[in-house]
Motif scaffolding. Structure first.
Motif, PDB file in Angstrom:
ATOM      1  N   ARG A 102      12.402  52.694  60.644  1.00  0.00           N
ATOM      2  CA  ARG A 102      12.650  51.357  60.075  1.00  0.00           C
ATOM      3  C   ARG A 102      11.659  50.327  60.634  1.00  0.00           C
ATOM      4  N   SER A 103      11.425  50.354  61.934  1.00  0.00           N
ATOM      5  CA  SER A 103      10.572  49.334  62.552  1.00  0.00           C
ATOM      6  C   SER A 103       9.098  49.517  62.201  1.00  0.00           C
ATOM      7  N   ARG A 104       8.686  50.727  61.833  1.00  0.00           N
ATOM      8  CA  ARG A 104       7.276  50.996  61.590  1.00  0.00           C
ATOM      9  C   ARG A 104       6.919  51.164  60.122  1.00  0.00           C
ATOM     10  N   LEU A 105       7.924  51.303  59.256  1.00  0.00           N
ATOM     11  CA  LEU A 105       7.653  51.730  57.880  1.00  0.00           C
ATOM     12  C   LEU A 105       6.739  50.761  57.145  1.00  0.00           C
ATOM     13  N   LEU A 106       7.082  49.483  57.096  1.00  0.00           N
ATOM     14  CA  LEU A 106       6.239  48.516  56.383  1.00  0.00           C
ATOM     15  C   LEU A 106       5.014  48.091  57.191  1.00  0.00           C
ATOM     16  N   PRO A 107       5.123  47.819  58.501  1.00  0.00           N
ATOM     17  CA  PRO A 107       3.913  47.433  59.249  1.00  0.00           C
ATOM     18  C   PRO A 107       2.795  48.468  59.196  1.00  0.00           C
ATOM     19  N   GLU A 108       3.122  49.751  59.126  1.00  0.00           N
ATOM     20  CA  GLU A 108       2.097  50.795  59.110  1.00  0.00           C
ATOM     21  C   GLU A 108       1.802  51.314  57.709  1.00  0.00           C
ATOM     22  N   ALA A 109       2.370  50.681  56.684  1.00  0.00           N
ATOM     23  CA  ALA A 109       2.232  51.182  55.311  1.00  0.00           C
ATOM     24  C   ALA A 109       0.869  50.841  54.728  1.00  0.00           C
ATOM     25  N   PRO A 110       0.399  51.639  53.756  1.00  0.00           N
ATOM     26  CA  PRO A 110      -0.795  51.256  52.997  1.00  0.00           C
ATOM     27  C   PRO A 110      -0.565  49.900  52.321  1.00  0.00           C
ATOM     28  N   GLN A 111      -1.642  49.236  51.986  1.00  0.00           N
ATOM     29  CA  GLN A 111      -1.532  47.864  51.479  1.00  0.00           C
ATOM     30  C   GLN A 111      -0.681  47.785  50.218  1.00  0.00           C
ATOM     31  N   ASP A 112      -0.828  48.744  49.290  1.00  0.00           N
ATOM     32  CA  ASP A 112      -0.068  48.644  48.048  1.00  0.00           C
ATOM     33  C   ASP A 112       1.436  48.786  48.306  1.00  0.00           C
ATOM     34  N   VAL A 113       1.810  49.620  49.270  1.00  0.00           N
ATOM     35  CA  VAL A 113       3.219  49.782  49.600  1.00  0.00           C
ATOM     36  C   VAL A 113       3.733  48.556  50.345  1.00  0.00           C
TER      37      VAL A 113
END
Length: 435
Positions: A198-209
């Motif tokens: 949960r803590s890393r999913l969006l911060p480490e996501a590719p730009q489109d995601v």
């Protein structure tokens, strides 16, 4: 066969269609401050009573058959009677999915239709507890259920919400058992994986995601939702990319949490390059595991990978036992154009329903289960294996759900027409009184 004969007489000898129209008008008449409208409602009520009296006076058990005619057409009534002949039980609990079951974005503007809400209220008032069983958050579901059914019904003590697909159960009016956080019973090894993802999913996501998705506000499950209209091409594209990222990150986190050596670790020096190699190996193991578990997930992964053999199931033989053990406890859900998520395989909708029935004190259940997705199918199969009820699904449900429902009792309803199956349950209970 007496009940069948009486049902034939009911629909052959009486104007049941007009009776249903009057019942529907009386039931669904909106609150208005108009003397003319109220006079019209009173006239309809009087005519409704006259039509029911004709049936009550003419048939054995006439009061029951008058209610049957007021709420169901011929096909629905005979379906209900067939179900009672087959099972010999009245329904004493409803287990209901919400999205694309009670309500449908394709046919009801994503609102539960008034007819369905009225039938839910009618069944509840007749003594049938309601379990709403959904993947959504508690606050979201609680809000629109209070809006649709009213605060009094939701807090009646005979209403429960299984939320986040079984991670929690909310049953107002039951003291310390009102809210049960089932995910707190999981051990730290699993809960820690969910916290890290949960803590890393969006911060480490590719730009489109990162730009095209948001995290649903769950208490435990980790769910990516699109920032586009559900089911649109943009939503499908970003959820597919989000699923790939979610699986890769899950693999990396599980390797870290399981504290195992990957191929690069034995000669590594703890550098960032070693961490990257460990994450890549974890991602490959996760892709292999979840591709083997779900053909839809495999299809998305193959479309993303130039070398699909890198997550061939043969890799599963190389997965260290601690990593495989954690994968076996974590489910990845993929809902095309709608969501990608991880959830606990130890806490599915079945676990939530069992907990809800325990709080509601439904000790000998015979349930109507309605749903459209793989998570609902687990509840349907649990019910079928134990002969605890019947299952129904909308015509646009997943293929596996439709196959199950058609093989059992063929209770398939049109998109946005959940009230028809609710009527079947209500009439089944009416007819059960005649024994």
């Amino acid at each position: 066969m007496e009940r069948y004969d009486l049902l034939y007489r009911l629909y052959d000898e009486f104007d049941c269609e007009t009776l249903r129209e009057h019942q529907s008008f009386v039931d669904l008449f909106p609150p208005v401050d108009s003397r003319v409208a109220l006079d019209h409602w009173e006239d309809a009520s009087d005519e409704l009573e006259r039509l029911k009296s004709e049936i009550r006076d003419a048939l054995p058990g006439g009061a029951t058959f008058a209610e049957v005619a007021a709420h169901a057409d011929r096909e629905t009534a005979f379906t209900a009677l067939d179900l009672h002949a087959r099972y010999g039980r009245a329904v004493n609990g409803l287990v209901l999915d919400v999205d694309e079951t009670l309500r449908s974005a394709g046919g009801t503007d994503n609102e539960i239709p008034r007819e369905a809400l009225h039938m839910l209220t009618t069944l509840h008032d007749s003594g049938v507890p309601i379990v709403i069983c959904t993947g959504q958050t508690l606050e979201n579901v609680k809000g629109f259920m209070i809006q649709g059914l009213g605060n009094e019904l939701v807090h009646s003590g005979d209403f429960s919400i299984v939320y986040e697909a079984g991670n929690g159960v909310f049953t107002p009016g039951h003291g310390s058992r009102t809210k049960r956080l089932l995910y707190e019973e999981l051990d730290e090894s699993v809960r820690g994986v969910f916290d890290d993802v949960r803590s890393r999913l969006l911060p480490e996501a590719p730009q489109d995601v990162r730009r095209g998705c948001h995290l649903q506000g769950n208490e435990f499950n980790v769910t990516l939702k699109p920032n586009f209209e559900t089911g649109s091409p943009d939503a499908e594209a970003v959820i597919d990319d989000g699923l790939v990222h979610l699986i890769d990150l899950l693999g990396a986190v599980v390797v870290e949490r399981a504290d195992v050596e990957t191929d690069g670790d034995s000669e590594g020096d703890g550098s960032a390059d070693d961490d990257d190699a460990s994450a890549e190996r974890g991602a490959a193991w996760a892709r292999a595991h979840y591709a083997a578990a779900d053909p839809e997930i495999r299809e998305v992964l193959e479309a993303d990978d130039d070398e699909p053999e890198t997550f061939d199931p043969i890799l599963l033989a190389d997965v260290p036992e601690p990593v495989a053990a954690l994968f076996d406890r974590i489910d990845v859900g993929y809902y095309r154009g709608d969501a990608a998520e991880i959830s606990s395989l130890e806490l599915d909708k079945v676990a939530g329903v069992e907990a809800a029935l325990e709080v509601l004190e439904v000790r000998d259940p015979f349930l109507l289960v309605m749903g459209d997705s793989k998570s609902d199918l687990r509840v349907m199969e649990w019910v079928a294996d134990r002969n605890l009820g019947v299952a129904a699904a909308p015509e646009h449900a997943s293929a596996d759900v439709l196959s199950h429902v058609l093989d059992r009792d063929e209770l398939v309803f049109d998109r946005g027409a959940s009230e028809r199956t609710l009527r079947t349950a209500y009439v089944l209970n009416l007819l059960a009184r005649l024994e």
